[in-house]
Write a protein that holds these residues in place. Sequence first.
Motif, PDB file in Angstrom:
ATOM      1  N   ASN A 115       0.821  -1.125  -0.155  1.00  0.00           N
ATOM      2  CA  ASN A 115       0.061  -0.198   0.036  1.00  0.00           C
ATOM      3  C   ASN A 115       0.996   1.324  -0.163  1.00  0.00           C
ATOM      4  OD1 ASN A 115      -1.755   2.118   0.360  1.00  0.00           O
ATOM      5  ND2 ASN A 115      -2.998   0.769   1.829  1.00  0.00           N
ATOM      6  N   SER A 116       1.082   1.800  -1.333  1.00  0.00           N
ATOM      7  CA  SER A 116       2.022   2.696  -1.292  1.00  0.00           C
ATOM      8  C   SER A 116       1.549   4.344  -0.666  1.00  0.00           C
ATOM      9  CB  SER A 116       2.353   3.049  -2.878  1.00  0.00           C
ATOM     10  OG  SER A 116       1.206   3.491  -3.405  1.00  0.00           O
ATOM     11  N   ASN A 117       0.205   4.192  -0.680  1.00  0.00           N
ATOM     12  CA  ASN A 117      -0.146   5.459  -0.114  1.00  0.00           C
ATOM     13  C   ASN A 117       0.036   5.574   1.371  1.00  0.00           C
ATOM     14  OD1 ASN A 117      -1.469   6.496  -2.222  1.00  0.00           O
ATOM     15  ND2 ASN A 117      -3.250   5.419  -2.203  1.00  0.00           N
ATOM     16  N   TYR A 118       0.243   4.428   2.253  1.00  0.00           N
ATOM     17  CA  TYR A 118       0.577   4.592   3.643  1.00  0.00           C
ATOM     18  C   TYR A 118       1.902   5.101   3.641  1.00  0.00           C
ATOM     19  CZ  TYR A 118      -3.446   2.537   6.205  1.00  0.00           C
ATOM     20  OH  TYR A 118      -4.707   2.513   6.649  1.00  0.00           O
ATOM     21  N   ILE A 119       2.579   4.529   2.756  1.00  0.00           N
ATOM     22  CA  ILE A 119       4.274   4.855   2.724  1.00  0.00           C
ATOM     23  C   ILE A 119       4.188   6.388   2.402  1.00  0.00           C
ATOM     24  CG2 ILE A 119       6.263   4.771   1.322  1.00  0.00           C
ATOM     25  CD1 ILE A 119       5.503   1.796   0.661  1.00  0.00           C
ATOM     26  N   GLY A 120       3.308   6.793   1.284  1.00  0.00           N
ATOM     27  CA  GLY A 120       3.504   8.499   1.017  1.00  0.00           C
ATOM     28  C   GLY A 120       3.340   9.391   2.038  1.00  0.00           C
ATOM     29  N   VAL A 121       1.998   8.922   2.995  1.00  0.00           N
ATOM     30  CA  VAL A 121       1.564   9.600   3.831  1.00  0.00           C
ATOM     31  C   VAL A 121       2.463   9.853   4.808  1.00  0.00           C
ATOM     32  CG1 VAL A 121      -0.267   9.978   5.567  1.00  0.00           C
ATOM     33  CG2 VAL A 121      -0.996   9.651   3.000  1.00  0.00           C
ATOM     34  N   LYS A 182      -4.558   2.059  -3.298  1.00  0.00           N
ATOM     35  CA  LYS A 182      -5.189   1.359  -2.288  1.00  0.00           C
ATOM     36  C   LYS A 182      -5.637   2.439  -1.286  1.00  0.00           C
ATOM     37  CE  LYS A 182      -3.054  -3.103  -2.285  1.00  0.00           C
ATOM     38  NZ  LYS A 182      -2.327  -4.233  -1.230  1.00  0.00           N
ATOM     39  N   SER A 183      -6.675   2.293  -0.826  1.00  0.00           N
ATOM     40  CA  SER A 183      -7.175   3.431   0.194  1.00  0.00           C
ATOM     41  C   SER A 183      -6.461   3.359   1.519  1.00  0.00           C
ATOM     42  CB  SER A 183      -8.736   3.334   0.503  1.00  0.00           C
ATOM     43  OG  SER A 183      -9.006   1.897   0.924  1.00  0.00           O
ATOM     44  N   ILE A 184      -6.612   4.149   2.421  1.00  0.00           N
ATOM     45  CA  ILE A 184      -5.709   4.185   3.573  1.00  0.00           C
ATOM     46  C   ILE A 184      -6.962   4.711   4.680  1.00  0.00           C
ATOM     47  CG2 ILE A 184      -3.478   4.845   2.791  1.00  0.00           C
ATOM     48  CD1 ILE A 184      -4.196   7.722   4.072  1.00  0.00           C
ATOM     49  N   ASN A 193      -7.806  11.598   1.301  1.00  0.00           N
ATOM     50  CA  ASN A 193      -7.776  12.108   0.018  1.00  0.00           C
ATOM     51  C   ASN A 193      -6.524  12.389  -0.265  1.00  0.00           C
ATOM     52  OD1 ASN A 193      -7.803  14.042  -1.908  1.00  0.00           O
ATOM     53  ND2 ASN A 193      -9.674  15.149  -1.377  1.00  0.00           N
ATOM     54  N   ILE A 194      -6.001  11.475  -1.065  1.00  0.00           N
ATOM     55  CA  ILE A 194      -4.797  11.385  -1.453  1.00  0.00           C
ATOM     56  C   ILE A 194      -4.235  12.364  -2.364  1.00  0.00           C
ATOM     57  CG2 ILE A 194      -2.949   9.740  -2.813  1.00  0.00           C
ATOM     58  CD1 ILE A 194      -3.949   8.567  -0.023  1.00  0.00           C
ATOM     59  N   THR A 195      -5.136  13.004  -3.379  1.00  0.00           N
ATOM     60  CA  THR A 195      -4.712  14.119  -4.199  1.00  0.00           C
ATOM     61  C   THR A 195      -4.335  15.130  -3.117  1.00  0.00           C
ATOM     62  OG1 THR A 195      -6.373  13.421  -5.881  1.00  0.00           O
ATOM     63  CG2 THR A 195      -5.524  15.906  -5.705  1.00  0.00           C
ATOM     64  N   ARG A 196      -4.800  15.396  -2.040  1.00  0.00           N
ATOM     65  CA  ARG A 196      -4.606  16.376  -1.133  1.00  0.00           C
ATOM     66  C   ARG A 196      -3.151  16.210  -0.418  1.00  0.00           C
ATOM     67  NH1 ARG A 196     -10.441  18.260   1.156  1.00  0.00           N
ATOM     68  NH2 ARG A 196     -10.926  19.785  -0.560  1.00  0.00           N
ATOM     69  N   TRP A 197      -3.038  14.886  -0.299  1.00  0.00           N
ATOM     70  CA  TRP A 197      -1.558  14.573   0.295  1.00  0.00           C
ATOM     71  C   TRP A 197      -0.540  15.007  -0.562  1.00  0.00           C
ATOM     72  CZ3 TRP A 197      -0.275  14.023   5.171  1.00  0.00           C
ATOM     73  CH2 TRP A 197      -1.478  13.766   6.080  1.00  0.00           C
ATOM     74  N   ASP A 240      -7.939  22.863   0.968  1.00  0.00           N
ATOM     75  CA  ASP A 240      -6.778  22.348   0.801  1.00  0.00           C
ATOM     76  C   ASP A 240      -5.896  22.347   2.163  1.00  0.00           C
ATOM     77  OD1 ASP A 240      -7.227  20.887  -1.439  1.00  0.00           O
ATOM     78  OD2 ASP A 240      -6.143  22.568  -2.671  1.00  0.00           O
ATOM     79  N   ILE A 241      -6.219  23.266   3.049  1.00  0.00           N
ATOM     80  CA  ILE A 241      -5.472  23.599   4.321  1.00  0.00           C
ATOM     81  C   ILE A 241      -5.001  22.261   4.963  1.00  0.00           C
ATOM     82  CG2 ILE A 241      -5.402  24.430   6.833  1.00  0.00           C
ATOM     83  CD1 ILE A 241      -6.886  26.891   5.643  1.00  0.00           C
ATOM     84  N   ALA A 242      -3.818  22.037   5.162  1.00  0.00           N
ATOM     85  CA  ALA A 242      -3.499  20.869   6.253  1.00  0.00           C
ATOM     86  C   ALA A 242      -3.490  21.204   7.640  1.00  0.00           C
ATOM     87  CB  ALA A 242      -1.821  20.455   5.965  1.00  0.00           C
ATOM     88  N   GLN A 243      -4.498  20.522   8.523  1.00  0.00           N
ATOM     89  CA  GLN A 243      -4.874  20.841   9.717  1.00  0.00           C
ATOM     90  C   GLN A 243      -5.375  19.842  10.451  1.00  0.00           C
ATOM     91  OE1 GLN A 243      -7.516  24.152   9.436  1.00  0.00           O
ATOM     92  NE2 GLN A 243      -9.106  23.127   8.611  1.00  0.00           N
ATOM     93  N   LEU A 244      -5.461  19.944  11.754  1.00  0.00           N
ATOM     94  CA  LEU A 244      -6.052  18.795  12.748  1.00  0.00           C
ATOM     95  C   LEU A 244      -7.209  19.503  13.345  1.00  0.00           C
ATOM     96  CD1 LEU A 244      -6.512  16.110  13.826  1.00  0.00           C
ATOM     97  CD2 LEU A 244      -4.892  16.831  15.611  1.00  0.00           C
ATOM     98  N   ILE A 245      -8.378  19.346  13.118  1.00  0.00           N
ATOM     99  CA  ILE A 245      -9.669  19.803  13.812  1.00  0.00           C
ATOM    100  C   ILE A 245      -9.907  18.893  14.908  1.00  0.00           C
ATOM    101  CG2 ILE A 245     -11.725  20.307  13.582  1.00  0.00           C
ATOM    102  CD1 ILE A 245     -11.446  20.795  10.529  1.00  0.00           C
TER     103      ILE A 245
END
Length: 477
Positions: A115-121, A182-184, A193-197, A240-245
Amino acid sequence: MKNNFIYILILFAVLSGSCSKELDEVNINPNATENAQPDYLLTAAIKNTTDAYWGTTNNMNSSLLFAQHWAKIQYTEEDRFIYSNSSFTSLWSTLYSQSINGFNKIIEIGNSTSNSNYIGVALTLRSWSFLLLTDAYGDIPYTQAGKLNEFITPKYDKQRDVYFGLLDDLKAAKIALDPAGKSIAGDIIYNGNITRWKKFANALRLRIALRIADKEPAKAKQVLDEIKADGDAYFSDNTDIAQLIYQISPQQNPVSAQFDTRDDYRISKTIVDKLFTLNDPRLPIFASKTQTATPEEYVGVPNGLTNSEASNLGFAKTSKPGVYFLAPQSPAVIYSYAELLFNRAEAAARGLTTEDASLLYRQAITASLKQYGISDALVTNYLSQSAVQYDATNYKKSIGEQKWISLFGQGLEAWTEQRRLDYPKLTVSVNTVLNGQIPVRFIYPGTEQSLNAQSYRDAVASQGADLLTTKLWFDAF
């Protein structure tokens, strides 16, 4: 998922690596799962990292004071730069023992499950963690960090090498991230949302390119040329702001949690005065009205007061941060659309791109105002002021001052940008202890001197004395 923070943090603690291979082998909990779940790990690592970034020790009690966004109204020692070698342990210990180890484990799981998306995130967030560390301390363990079975006393890498390594890591993260893959799960920033990552990874590459631009302009331009050549996108709007709500208590924003039990902080007079001067519509968002009515309504506290001076001002006649920032579910912003536009404006002003710096500067201010729900009419009025106009002959002043305002609350980032751009020009109280200087780095945790002594000594010999006033490599001027 978002409501399971307590369980997730407990699980993460159980799954964290021990200090040596031997301990890994003998300290096996028969009640704990042998197969770590990447979604739980991801949620916990994001939460732990963001808490350290936004919390008391590294934000409210240090960098927000250095940037003169906040000031102290009691127990003012930190506002006078009185610290010990145990004062800055939190960022170091949390990011190394929890964040980076957690992201490394997620990368392992991503590899084992294809799962390359876990790797990328995880690579993106690990890069952000290392970036926070090197921006604050300078030379840090990087290439040997988090490899507990190999390096119990990891060497410190030079800051230049850390930045270059992170640029490679983020490029690899961008390649690994596949919106069609693959989804995460467990993603409490972008909800999978992998596009935003991918946009966030590129935004961090841009941030680091500007970190190195005064020392390595050719490398900075190469990075931006690569992003452009790949046709990759940056943030396109405030969504697209990267934030934790955050959630409600007990998982609320650390600022909210702090003010639930203590009342040590006020908004700084420096930023209140600036906002008054510019008739800035963000003032009632950044600051609360004084509890006791005052002619000004919003009263900032000068930084660097003695305890008696602060006491004389009074709690009721000075302004706390705004209700927006005190709310339990207030977001912890990691990277805003406004910052992205300011960074693009600066890159253009430096000649690193062919974009229009003036236009991007105006768009950045607009994005910051709109981030807080400011009306279009007020945005237009604000941009029309002569004091807000872009000055191409001194882009560092124009961008530096407006970026400093837009980064309100993001102490570590605001402090780093003020050190890098040298705007706004901040002055310090005669009560401070650094001979008129503002701290330009965190000092290393005292535990490094005892637990990683040789690497610590090598770093000090390379970088300079382990003092608050020792300039870091990126801080060229």
